[in-house]
Design a protein around this motif. Sequence first.
Motif, PDB file in Angstrom:
ATOM      1  N   SER A   5       0.811  -1.138  -0.161  1.00  0.00           N
ATOM      2  CA  SER A   5      -0.095   0.008   0.104  1.00  0.00           C
ATOM      3  C   SER A   5       0.986   1.375  -0.042  1.00  0.00           C
ATOM      4  O   SER A   5       0.643   1.995  -0.718  1.00  0.00           O
ATOM      5  CB  SER A   5      -1.014   0.018   1.142  1.00  0.00           C
ATOM      6  OG  SER A   5      -1.840  -1.007   0.967  1.00  0.00           O
ATOM      7  N   THR A   6       1.781   1.201   0.850  1.00  0.00           N
ATOM      8  CA  THR A   6       2.845   2.570   1.296  1.00  0.00           C
ATOM      9  C   THR A   6       4.151   2.285   0.230  1.00  0.00           C
ATOM     10  O   THR A   6       4.859   3.401   0.456  1.00  0.00           O
ATOM     11  CB  THR A   6       2.981   2.904   2.502  1.00  0.00           C
ATOM     12  OG1 THR A   6       3.355   1.745   3.187  1.00  0.00           O
ATOM     13  CG2 THR A   6       1.457   3.089   3.104  1.00  0.00           C
ATOM     14  N   TRP A  48      -3.380  -3.643   6.812  1.00  0.00           N
ATOM     15  CA  TRP A  48      -3.927  -2.328   6.651  1.00  0.00           C
ATOM     16  C   TRP A  48      -5.348  -2.469   7.534  1.00  0.00           C
ATOM     17  O   TRP A  48      -5.612  -1.512   8.014  1.00  0.00           O
ATOM     18  CB  TRP A  48      -4.165  -1.996   5.313  1.00  0.00           C
ATOM     19  CG  TRP A  48      -4.238  -0.564   4.805  1.00  0.00           C
ATOM     20  CD1 TRP A  48      -5.295   0.119   4.451  1.00  0.00           C
ATOM     21  CD2 TRP A  48      -3.021   0.268   4.909  1.00  0.00           C
ATOM     22  NE1 TRP A  48      -4.822   1.356   4.405  1.00  0.00           N
ATOM     23  CE2 TRP A  48      -3.659   1.728   4.664  1.00  0.00           C
ATOM     24  CE3 TRP A  48      -1.604   0.238   5.591  1.00  0.00           C
ATOM     25  CZ2 TRP A  48      -2.841   2.604   4.674  1.00  0.00           C
ATOM     26  CZ3 TRP A  48      -0.937   1.230   5.295  1.00  0.00           C
ATOM     27  CH2 TRP A  48      -1.374   2.515   5.005  1.00  0.00           C
ATOM     28  N   ASP A 142       8.261   1.402   9.796  1.00  0.00           N
ATOM     29  CA  ASP A 142       8.124   2.687  10.428  1.00  0.00           C
ATOM     30  C   ASP A 142       9.012   2.762  11.773  1.00  0.00           C
ATOM     31  O   ASP A 142       9.350   3.853  11.846  1.00  0.00           O
ATOM     32  CB  ASP A 142       6.631   2.792  10.801  1.00  0.00           C
ATOM     33  CG  ASP A 142       5.930   2.794   9.524  1.00  0.00           C
ATOM     34  OD1 ASP A 142       5.937   3.553   8.653  1.00  0.00           O
ATOM     35  OD2 ASP A 142       4.700   1.972   9.542  1.00  0.00           O
TER      36      ASP A 142
END
Length: 164
Positions: A5-6, A48, A142
């Motif tokens: 997704s990212t 997600w 992250d």
Amino acid sequence: YYSTSTGNTETVCGYICEEIGAEMVDIGDAEDSEIASHDTLIVGAPTWHTGADEQRSGTSWDDWLYDTLPNVELEGKKVAIFGVGDQASYADNFCDAAGELYDLFSAKGCTIIGKTSTDGYDHEESKAVVDDQFVGLMCDEDNQDDLSEDRAKAWVEQLKGEGM
């Protein structure tokens, strides 16, 4: 095979593919016959839809797992799973989509290889933990992105030792 997704799952997939000399293929672009032709598959997804019982990745995996996987003959294949998540912001759902991959590929008669220790991670809950181990390689781009490449290299060596 991966979906993202990212871009974080693509990054981790890149580390893995670089180590084994394989090409990255998004599951949404994959041909069923190509997937079935392999003896060993490496599959990875982000999480997600936190807390969901199914379709947890928010990527092409969601449709593929429920619409395509039931029709692909994979019994007896080895499958290695990697997941990408955020253990700080989503400590209760860290890499849950990897657990979904584990459940569905196991149900198809696949042998899951590449389980890893939960040591070095800081999360509360994960559907990717089975018998006190992660079902594969888990990465957090992250909060621990500096560890992902070395974790991927070590995991690939582990997979080779498990017959990949």
